[in-house]
Design a protein around this motif. Sequence first.
Motif, PDB file in Angstrom:
ATOM      1  N   LEU A  66       0.852  -1.185   0.000  1.00  0.00           N
ATOM      2  CA  LEU A  66       0.000   0.000   0.000  1.00  0.00           C
ATOM      3  C   LEU A  66       0.892   1.239   0.000  1.00  0.00           C
ATOM      4  N   LEU A  67       0.657   2.151  -0.935  1.00  0.00           N
ATOM      5  CA  LEU A  67       1.407   3.392  -1.037  1.00  0.00           C
ATOM      6  C   LEU A  67       0.474   4.559  -0.732  1.00  0.00           C
ATOM      7  N   LEU A  68       0.902   5.435   0.175  1.00  0.00           N
ATOM      8  CA  LEU A  68       0.093   6.578   0.600  1.00  0.00           C
ATOM      9  C   LEU A  68       0.872   7.862   0.326  1.00  0.00           C
ATOM     10  N   ASP A  69       0.379   8.676  -0.601  1.00  0.00           N
ATOM     11  CA  ASP A  69       1.080   9.904  -0.996  1.00  0.00           C
ATOM     12  C   ASP A  69       0.417  11.117  -0.347  1.00  0.00           C
ATOM     13  N   GLU A  70       0.890  11.489   0.836  1.00  0.00           N
ATOM     14  CA  GLU A  70       0.357  12.620   1.609  1.00  0.00           C
ATOM     15  C   GLU A  70      -1.173  12.613   1.642  1.00  0.00           C
ATOM     16  N   PRO A  71      -1.792  11.511   2.044  1.00  0.00           N
ATOM     17  CA  PRO A  71      -3.248  11.407   1.958  1.00  0.00           C
ATOM     18  C   PRO A  71      -4.005  12.295   2.941  1.00  0.00           C
ATOM     19  N   LEU A  72      -3.314  12.849   3.941  1.00  0.00           N
ATOM     20  CA  LEU A  72      -4.008  13.615   4.979  1.00  0.00           C
ATOM     21  C   LEU A  72      -3.823  15.116   4.844  1.00  0.00           C
ATOM     22  N   SER A  73      -3.010  15.565   3.907  1.00  0.00           N
ATOM     23  CA  SER A  73      -2.609  16.974   3.885  1.00  0.00           C
ATOM     24  C   SER A  73      -3.739  17.929   3.507  1.00  0.00           C
ATOM     25  N   ALA A  74      -4.806  17.421   2.872  1.00  0.00           N
ATOM     26  CA  ALA A  74      -5.911  18.300   2.486  1.00  0.00           C
ATOM     27  C   ALA A  74      -6.996  18.386   3.551  1.00  0.00           C
ATOM     28  N   LEU A  75      -6.784  17.714   4.687  1.00  0.00           N
ATOM     29  CA  LEU A  75      -7.814  17.653   5.721  1.00  0.00           C
ATOM     30  C   LEU A  75      -7.489  18.598   6.872  1.00  0.00           C
TER      31      LEU A  75
END
Length: 351
Positions: free
Chosen positions: A155-164
Motif C-alpha cells: 500500500l502506497l500513501l502519498d500525503e493522503p491527509l494533507s488536504a484535511l
Amino acid sequence: MSFLTISHLEKSFGATRVVKDFNLDIEKGEFISLLGPSGCGKTTVLRMVAGFETPSAGSITIDGREVSSLKPNQRNIGMVFQAYALFPNLTVAQNVGFGLKVQGVPAREIAPRVAEMLSLIGLPEMGERYPYQLSGGQQQRVALARALAPKPQVLLLDEPLSALDAKVRVSLRNEIRAIQKELGITTIFVTHDQEEALSMSDRIVVMHQGIADQIGTPFEIYNTPATRFVAGFVGTLTTVQAQVIDGPSGHVKIGGNEIWLYREVTGSEVTLGLRPEMLRVGPADFNAGEAALAGTILDVDFLGSVIRLRVDLGGEVLAVDLFNTTRAAPPQVGERVSLALHPSDALVIGA
C-alpha cells in the motif's frame, strides 16, 4: 530476505538528479514513512515503486520479483493520493469495487468484498451515496478502501491527509494505522509532517536533497539524529555554540554557564542541540547528575497544554517547554530562572 527491496535507486530529470543512490529494505507488514521537505525526492521514490516513474538506475523487488520494468497494474500495489481521485459519477460502493471490476472479479464476489471494506473503514451504510455527499475525511476513507479492495501486496500513501483539517487528520491517521496493522499490509507513507511520521511509523526515512539522510525508528530519529539536517528538521531543536574549556571531560561554557558533558569533544567550540523538553525549570538535582543553567526569560508563548519559554543564557537563547497547569500562572518576561539539564540529553551536532 526483505519483502520489498529498493537498491541503488536513482532518478534524473534532464541534468537534475532528484533521487541519488536510494537504498531501503522493508519487512513484510512494516509501516515506513518517507519524511522530508518539498523537493527532497520522497514522492519520486514512491512513484517509482508504483510504476508511474521509470528509474534512471537501480532496482525494485517485491516478494522476490523484480518489478522495475512492469506497468503499474502488473505490480499488485494499492495507492492513495492526496487528492481523493474518486469517480464522481460512481457511488461509494462502485468506487470501492472499481479495481475488482477491472480485474474481472465476478459481481457475486465484488459485493461482499465491498461490504467488507466499507465496514473496515467505518462507513457500512454509505455505499449508495456519491462522493460529493461525503466529507473530506469520508472521501479519503473511501479512497483507502478502494486501494485495499483488490488485496494488494503493498500500500502506497502519498500525503493522503494533507488536504484535511487538523482534527480529522489526527483521527484518520490513527484509523489508517489501525487498519494497516489489522491487515498486516506492507505500507510506504509519504509525508512532510513530522508528527504524522513519528506517530504512525515503524521506521522513518528522512530524505534531504534526494538522499536518505537517516533511516531508523521514530525514537532513534528524534533522539539520536545522525546529521545536522535531521536534527534540525525533526522536532523543535535549539542549537547553541559552546566554548570548549576541557575537551576530554566535555567541560564547556554556554553563555555565562559552565557544564560538564562527561564525553569527549574536540576543537575550541562545539555545537549543542537542545530540545525544549530536555530542560526543566527549577534547581538542578546534582545527585541525579543534572547540570545547572541560569538565564532570563525573553518570551512566553502559551500553546494550550504547553507553555514555551525563550530563555537567554547570556548570549545563547534556548527554548524550554513547561506543561500548563491551572494551579500556577506562567513565568513572566524578564524573570530570572534556573534550568536543569541532564548532560547526556544534550546532542553534540556534527557537520
